[in-house]
Write a protein that holds these residues in place. Structure first.
Motif, PDB file in Angstrom:
ATOM      1  N   SER A   1       0.859  -1.172   0.000  1.00 61.18           N
ATOM      2  CA  SER A   1       0.000   0.000   0.000  1.00 61.18           C
ATOM      3  C   SER A   1       0.894   1.220   0.000  1.00 61.18           C
ATOM      4  O   SER A   1       1.992   1.192   0.507  1.00 61.18           O
ATOM      5  CB  SER A   1      -0.892   0.004   1.246  1.00 61.18           C
ATOM      6  N   ALA A   2       0.447   2.325  -0.583  1.00 61.84           N
ATOM      7  CA  ALA A   2       1.252   3.532  -0.574  1.00 61.84           C
ATOM      8  C   ALA A   2       0.865   4.413   0.597  1.00 61.84           C
ATOM      9  O   ALA A   2      -0.133   4.204   1.246  1.00 61.84           O
ATOM     10  CB  ALA A   2       1.064   4.301  -1.882  1.00 61.84           C
ATOM     11  N   SER A   3       1.690   5.435   0.874  1.00 63.76           N
ATOM     12  CA  SER A   3       1.421   6.257   2.044  1.00 63.76           C
ATOM     13  C   SER A   3       0.795   7.595   1.690  1.00 63.76           C
ATOM     14  O   SER A   3       0.372   8.328   2.554  1.00 63.76           O
ATOM     15  CB  SER A   3       2.727   6.509   2.804  1.00 63.76           C
ATOM     16  N   ASP A   4       0.790   7.955   0.410  1.00 68.40           N
ATOM     17  CA  ASP A   4       0.137   9.186   0.029  1.00 68.40           C
ATOM     18  C   ASP A   4      -1.365   8.980   0.004  1.00 68.40           C
ATOM     19  O   ASP A   4      -1.845   7.874  -0.112  1.00 68.40           O
ATOM     20  CB  ASP A   4       0.621   9.633  -1.357  1.00 68.40           C
TER      21      ASP A   4
ATOM     22  N   ASP B   1       3.630   0.664   3.244  1.00 66.98           N
ATOM     23  CA  ASP B   1       4.026   1.398   2.043  1.00 66.98           C
ATOM     24  C   ASP B   1       4.453   0.430   0.953  1.00 66.98           C
ATOM     25  O   ASP B   1       4.539  -0.774   1.164  1.00 66.98           O
ATOM     26  CB  ASP B   1       5.117   2.436   2.346  1.00 66.98           C
ATOM     27  N   ASN B   2       4.721   0.968  -0.210  1.00 64.07           N
ATOM     28  CA  ASN B   2       4.980   0.168  -1.399  1.00 64.07           C
ATOM     29  C   ASN B   2       6.384  -0.411  -1.470  1.00 64.07           C
ATOM     30  O   ASN B   2       6.697  -1.144  -2.404  1.00 64.07           O
ATOM     31  CB  ASN B   2       4.733   1.007  -2.652  1.00 64.07           C
ATOM     32  N   PHE B   3       7.243  -0.061  -0.516  1.00 69.01           N
ATOM     33  CA  PHE B   3       8.633  -0.498  -0.606  1.00 69.01           C
ATOM     34  C   PHE B   3       9.083  -1.328   0.589  1.00 69.01           C
ATOM     35  O   PHE B   3       9.916  -2.221   0.443  1.00 69.01           O
ATOM     36  CB  PHE B   3       9.545   0.714  -0.798  1.00 69.01           C
ATOM     37  N   THR B   4       8.545  -1.068   1.765  1.00 68.54           N
ATOM     38  CA  THR B   4       8.946  -1.858   2.931  1.00 68.54           C
ATOM     39  C   THR B   4       7.778  -2.602   3.546  1.00 68.54           C
ATOM     40  O   THR B   4       7.938  -3.277   4.562  1.00 68.54           O
ATOM     41  CB  THR B   4       9.580  -0.964   4.015  1.00 68.54           C
TER      42      THR B   4
ATOM     43  N   ASN C   1      17.533   1.685   3.950  1.00 70.33           N
ATOM     44  CA  ASN C   1      16.262   1.165   3.472  1.00 70.33           C
ATOM     45  C   ASN C   1      15.652   2.172   2.506  1.00 70.33           C
ATOM     46  O   ASN C   1      16.304   3.152   2.138  1.00 70.33           O
ATOM     47  CB  ASN C   1      15.314   0.896   4.653  1.00 70.33           C
ATOM     48  N   LEU C   2      14.419   1.959   2.107  1.00 71.05           N
ATOM     49  CA  LEU C   2      13.727   2.894   1.223  1.00 71.05           C
ATOM     50  C   LEU C   2      12.607   3.580   1.980  1.00 71.05           C
ATOM     51  O   LEU C   2      11.917   2.961   2.798  1.00 71.05           O
ATOM     52  CB  LEU C   2      13.147   2.152   0.016  1.00 71.05           C
ATOM     53  N   ASP C   3      12.400   4.862   1.688  1.00 71.52           N
ATOM     54  CA  ASP C   3      11.284   5.583   2.296  1.00 71.52           C
ATOM     55  C   ASP C   3      10.027   5.315   1.467  1.00 71.52           C
ATOM     56  O   ASP C   3      10.078   4.604   0.454  1.00 71.52           O
ATOM     57  CB  ASP C   3      11.604   7.068   2.437  1.00 71.52           C
ATOM     58  N   PRO C   4       8.874   5.840   1.868  1.00 71.59           N
ATOM     59  CA  PRO C   4       7.633   5.548   1.136  1.00 71.59           C
ATOM     60  C   PRO C   4       7.611   6.005  -0.317  1.00 71.59           C
ATOM     61  O   PRO C   4       6.733   5.600  -1.072  1.00 71.59           O
ATOM     62  CB  PRO C   4       6.569   6.287   1.961  1.00 71.59           C
ATOM     63  N   THR C   5       8.583   6.834  -0.722  1.00 70.89           N
ATOM     64  CA  THR C   5       8.647   7.264  -2.117  1.00 70.89           C
ATOM     65  C   THR C   5       9.652   6.450  -2.920  1.00 70.89           C
ATOM     66  O   THR C   5       9.852   6.689  -4.110  1.00 70.89           O
ATOM     67  CB  THR C   5       9.022   8.753  -2.224  1.00 70.89           C
ATOM     68  N   GLY C   6      10.330   5.498  -2.252  1.00 67.47           N
ATOM     69  CA  GLY C   6      11.306   4.674  -2.949  1.00 67.47           C
ATOM     70  C   GLY C   6      12.708   5.230  -2.947  1.00 67.47           C
ATOM     71  O   GLY C   6      13.575   4.727  -3.656  1.00 67.47           O
ATOM     72  N   LYS C   7      12.964   6.237  -2.132  1.00 64.29           N
ATOM     73  CA  LYS C   7      14.296   6.834  -2.059  1.00 64.29           C
ATOM     74  C   LYS C   7      15.018   6.349  -0.808  1.00 64.29           C
ATOM     75  O   LYS C   7      14.394   6.065   0.213  1.00 64.29           O
ATOM     76  CB  LYS C   7      14.191   8.355  -2.090  1.00 64.29           C
ATOM     77  N   PRO C   8      16.361   6.234  -0.863  1.00 64.61           N
ATOM     78  CA  PRO C   8      17.109   5.648   0.256  1.00 64.61           C
ATOM     79  C   PRO C   8      17.084   6.508   1.518  1.00 64.61           C
ATOM     80  O   PRO C   8      17.116   7.736   1.449  1.00 64.61           O
ATOM     81  CB  PRO C   8      18.531   5.521  -0.295  1.00 64.61           C
TER      82      PRO C   8
ATOM     83  N   VAL D   1       3.866   3.965  -8.872  1.00 64.77           N
ATOM     84  CA  VAL D   1       4.389   4.564  -7.643  1.00 64.77           C
ATOM     85  C   VAL D   1       5.878   4.863  -7.751  1.00 64.77           C
ATOM     86  O   VAL D   1       6.450   5.508  -6.874  1.00 64.77           O
ATOM     87  CB  VAL D   1       4.133   3.664  -6.416  1.00 64.77           C
ATOM     88  N   SER D   2       6.527   4.393  -8.801  1.00 59.97           N
ATOM     89  CA  SER D   2       7.964   4.602  -8.951  1.00 59.97           C
ATOM     90  C   SER D   2       8.284   6.031  -9.346  1.00 59.97           C
ATOM     91  O   SER D   2       7.567   6.662 -10.132  1.00 59.97           O
ATOM     92  CB  SER D   2       8.521   3.653 -10.020  1.00 59.97           C
ATOM     93  N   TRP D   3       9.411   6.544  -8.837  1.00 64.24           N
ATOM     94  CA  TRP D   3       9.861   7.886  -9.214  1.00 64.24           C
ATOM     95  C   TRP D   3      10.222   7.939 -10.704  1.00 64.24           C
ATOM     96  O   TRP D   3      10.287   9.013 -11.294  1.00 64.24           O
ATOM     97  CB  TRP D   3      11.064   8.329  -8.376  1.00 64.24           C
ATOM     98  N   ALA D   4      10.423   6.774 -11.322  1.00 61.84           N
ATOM     99  CA  ALA D   4      10.813   6.747 -12.736  1.00 61.84           C
ATOM    100  C   ALA D   4       9.617   6.732 -13.677  1.00 61.84           C
ATOM    101  O   ALA D   4       9.782   6.884 -14.888  1.00 61.84           O
ATOM    102  CB  ALA D   4      11.684   5.525 -13.007  1.00 61.84           C
ATOM    103  N   TYR D   5       8.402   6.573 -13.133  1.00 66.09           N
ATOM    104  CA  TYR D   5       7.225   6.450 -13.994  1.00 66.09           C
ATOM    105  C   TYR D   5       7.017   7.719 -14.820  1.00 66.09           C
ATOM    106  O   TYR D   5       7.009   8.832 -14.299  1.00 66.09           O
ATOM    107  CB  TYR D   5       5.973   6.183 -13.164  1.00 66.09           C
ATOM    108  N   ASN D   6       6.837   7.538 -16.119  1.00 66.18           N
ATOM    109  CA  ASN D   6       6.562   8.660 -17.028  1.00 66.18           C
ATOM    110  C   ASN D   6       6.029   8.073 -18.326  1.00 66.18           C
ATOM    111  O   ASN D   6       6.732   7.344 -19.018  1.00 66.18           O
ATOM    112  CB  ASN D   6       7.840   9.468 -17.287  1.00 66.18           C
ATOM    113  N   ASP D   7       4.773   8.360 -18.644  1.00 71.66           N
ATOM    114  CA  ASP D   7       4.212   7.837 -19.896  1.00 71.66           C
ATOM    115  C   ASP D   7       3.912   8.955 -20.891  1.00 71.66           C
ATOM    116  O   ASP D   7       3.167   8.755 -21.848  1.00 71.66           O
ATOM    117  CB  ASP D   7       2.971   6.986 -19.635  1.00 71.66           C
ATOM    118  N   GLU D   8       4.520  10.123 -20.682  1.00 72.84           N
ATOM    119  CA  GLU D   8       4.335  11.224 -21.635  1.00 72.84           C
ATOM    120  C   GLU D   8       4.992  10.854 -22.961  1.00 72.84           C
ATOM    121  O   GLU D   8       6.114  10.368 -23.010  1.00 72.84           O
ATOM    122  CB  GLU D   8       4.941  12.514 -21.084  1.00 72.84           C
ATOM    123  N   GLY D   9       4.287  11.077 -24.041  1.00 69.36           N
ATOM    124  CA  GLY D   9       4.818  10.776 -25.365  1.00 69.36           C
ATOM    125  C   GLY D   9       4.831   9.299 -25.692  1.00 69.36           C
ATOM    126  O   GLY D   9       5.423   8.876 -26.697  1.00 69.36           O
TER     127      GLY D   9
END
Length: 574
Positions: free
Chosen positions: A32-35, A558-561, A106-113, A377-385
């Motif tokens: 589950s995500a935290s936002d 959250d989605n990472f831990t 570890n990773l925070d709820p946004t996927g960052k260390p 939920v990944s920081w890399a997600y981008n479907d523009e174009g």
């Protein structure tokens, strides 16, 4: 942060059979995500939002729940009793170790260390040397000190030639690691203990995933290394059921088929957890809703659908979160077979399949069509174009015509005397892809034949590339490189048999910098290339529902831990 079996391919296949390696019946990792906020969106929208429903009537709490004053209970499906990080093969055992073994990072709820046992870390300007600064006064749960020597021992153990666990330490390319594994040297040159709270690790290749691998869970050298001999690790098997770590909880007992009990670790660096007792109750996930309703569980996760969500809301005593899961579903396409080698044919197969209908049937409003190989939920997600490949039978027919697949007298396309037939591997006869794909593909001149078989048979066929199509889902995605690495030419886990030099280059570039903003650009370019030259057919993103007893405070899956990051902070509302 576990992968269950060795390598991404194993994990992807494992996720077809494991429903919840993280105390969650809806995913292979509690996710589950935290936002906060809404739970529906268009497939092109980037949403990490969660819809929350607060408990409305705590008086409705089951008596069993009310009777618990210092104990939290969550479900776990099938632990095997190997309670040692890096050595288990059952993903559930990985979840069972999380409360007992803390990582450096570890990773925070946004996927960052974020630092756990490591107060901070430095990376050299050439991105090859990592210096971890441990928190002062760290201890294992028996009160013994945790120092940089323990970190060095853990990394050395993973280089032992007898190590056959899930962690591929070679990805970090620690200087001298290969020589140690081959028995040419007695120690690893790139691992330097500066002092009891500082360790310096020098690598030979830049890899964005090295931080989390090097900063993994720490094993006690005094406990797990007292009988260590190079090339001989069987002695550790005696310690599998007797874990000793530095996490928020320490092991009490394991009753196979019933439960795993823990007690708060008074030596935990952040202080003794608020909740004294933790129990992972072994359950059949099909009964988890009933167990939550009757108070046997304080937390449970479910695949989201209207009936389940409404039933949980009607209880009155549950705090409910509904939101995206950190994975995606897709169909493997065997690119090594002649009929699938042509990019235009693969494009036609995407255009010709009504993916929106599949998602609607399968998730009933709790899923969206996937168009890039990473979760939303990944920081890399981008479907523009990105070409969304909206269902278009006419376009599919045009592409197949151009590729030389002509409709025969029986309505089935053929080329060079070969009929276009797709054999689709799946585990269930009620797979919604079957009737939709049959109808869609028949319309464009392709015969679609499902083959129902068990898990092991599908794994075997994927491993030998003896298939046309196969339905799978990724495991939890910790880094955007995880699900795309297998598409690299020559990758041992490349079940799709895919090869594209530009993709190879972008996959490598994505790992050769630690700058997230630079990586975002690289992965967007990669997604565009994979969109134009699709190795697989992306199908869905999905949502799950997380139910938490209304008397529990401080639990934020959250989605990472999963729930592990929250465990030190949970308590029972007074």
């Amino acid at each position: 942060m576990k992968k269950g079996l060795k390598g991404l391919f194993s994990v992807i296949i494992l996720s077809m059979i494991l429903s919840a390696c993280a105390l969650d019946s809806s995913s292979t990792k509690d996710s589950s995500a935290s936002d906060k906020k809404g739970n529906t969106e268009s497939s092109s929208a980037k949403s990490t939002e969660v819809k929350e429903y607060k408990a409305t009537n705590l008086e409705a709490l089951p008596n069993k729940t009310k009777a618990r004053k210092d104990t939290f209970i969550a479900g776990i499906s099938a632990p095997g009793g190997v309670f040692l990080p890096y050595f288990y093969e059952n993903g559930w055992d990985g979840n069972a170790t999380d409360p007992m073994f803390a990582p450096l990072v570890n990773l925070d709820p946004t996927g960052k260390p974020v630092g756990i046992l490591a107060e901070k870390w430095d990376v050299s300007s050439d991105l090859l040397t990592y210096t971890f600064h441990l928190r002062k006064g760290l201890k294992f749960s028996d009160g013994s000190p945790l120092t940089a020597d323990d970190v060095a021992f853990t990394l050395t153990l993973l280089h032992d030639p007898a190590y056959a666990g899930e962690q591929d330490i070679s990805l970090t390319a620690i200087k001298g690691g290969k020589e140690y594994k081959e028995g040419k040297v007695k120690s690893i040159e790139g691992i330097k203990v500066v002092d009891k709270e500082t360790i310096e690790i020098t690598t030979e290749e830049v890899n964005a995933k090295s931080l989390l691998i090097l900063g993994g869970q720490v094993l006690s050298k005094a406990y797990y290394g007292k009988d260590y001999q190079f090339g001989k690790l069987d002695y550790l098997k005696e310690l599998y059921p007797k874990p000793l770590g530095a996490g928020p909880y320490k092991f009490v007992k394991y009753v196979p088929g019933q439960e795993i009990r823990y007690v708060a670790n008074e030596h935990y660096y952040a202080g003794t957890p608020k909740m004294k007792n933790l129990i992972f109750k072994v359950i059949d996930t099909s009964t988890s809703l009933q167990l939550f309703e009757t108070g046997e569980l304080d937390y449970a996760g479910f695949s989201a659908d209207d009936d389940t969500v409404e039933q949980l809301k009607s209880l009155g005593f549950a705090n409910l979160e509904v939101g995206p899961v950190n994975d995606y579903g897709f169909i493997y396409v065997n690119n090594s077979r002649p009929q699938f080698k042509d990019k235009a044919v693969r494009q036609a197969l995407v255009y010709g399949l009504d993916r929106q209908k599949i998602v609607d049937v399968k998730f009933k409003g709790y899923g969206t069509v996937a168009n890039v190989p990473v979760s939303k939920v990944s920081w890399a997600y981008n479907d523009e174009g990105i070409n969304k490949y909206e269902f278009n039978a006419k376009k599919a027919k045009e592409l197949l015509d151009q590729a030389g697949w002509k409709v025969g007298s029986d309505g089935i396309r053929e080329k060079d005397g070969k009929k276009f037939v797709i054999r689709y591997l799946t585990r269930t006869a009620d797979d919604p892809i079957i009737p939709i794909a049959k109808e869609n593909y028949q319309d464009i001149g392709i015969k679609f034949e499902p083959e129902i078989m068990d898990f092991n048979a599908i794994v075997a066929k994927l491993g030998t590339k003896d298939y046309d199509f196969a339905a799978v889902s990724t495991s939890q995605i910790l880094d955007p490189s995880d699900p795309v690495e297998e598409f690299a030419t020559g990758n041992a886990n490349n079940a799709a048999g895919y090869s594209n030099p530009k993709v190879d280059e972008l996959i490598k570039k994505g790992l050769n910098t630690l700058d997230i903003e630079k990586r975002k650009v690289i992965y967007h370019d990669l997604y565009k290339e994979l969109n134009d030259d699709p190795p697989v057919i992306l199908i869905h993103y999905r949502q799950s529902a997380k139910a938490i007893s209304g008397q529990i405070e401080g639990l934020h899956p959250d989605n990472f831990t999963g729930i592990s990051a929250s465990l030190p902070n949970i308590s029972i509302k007074k």
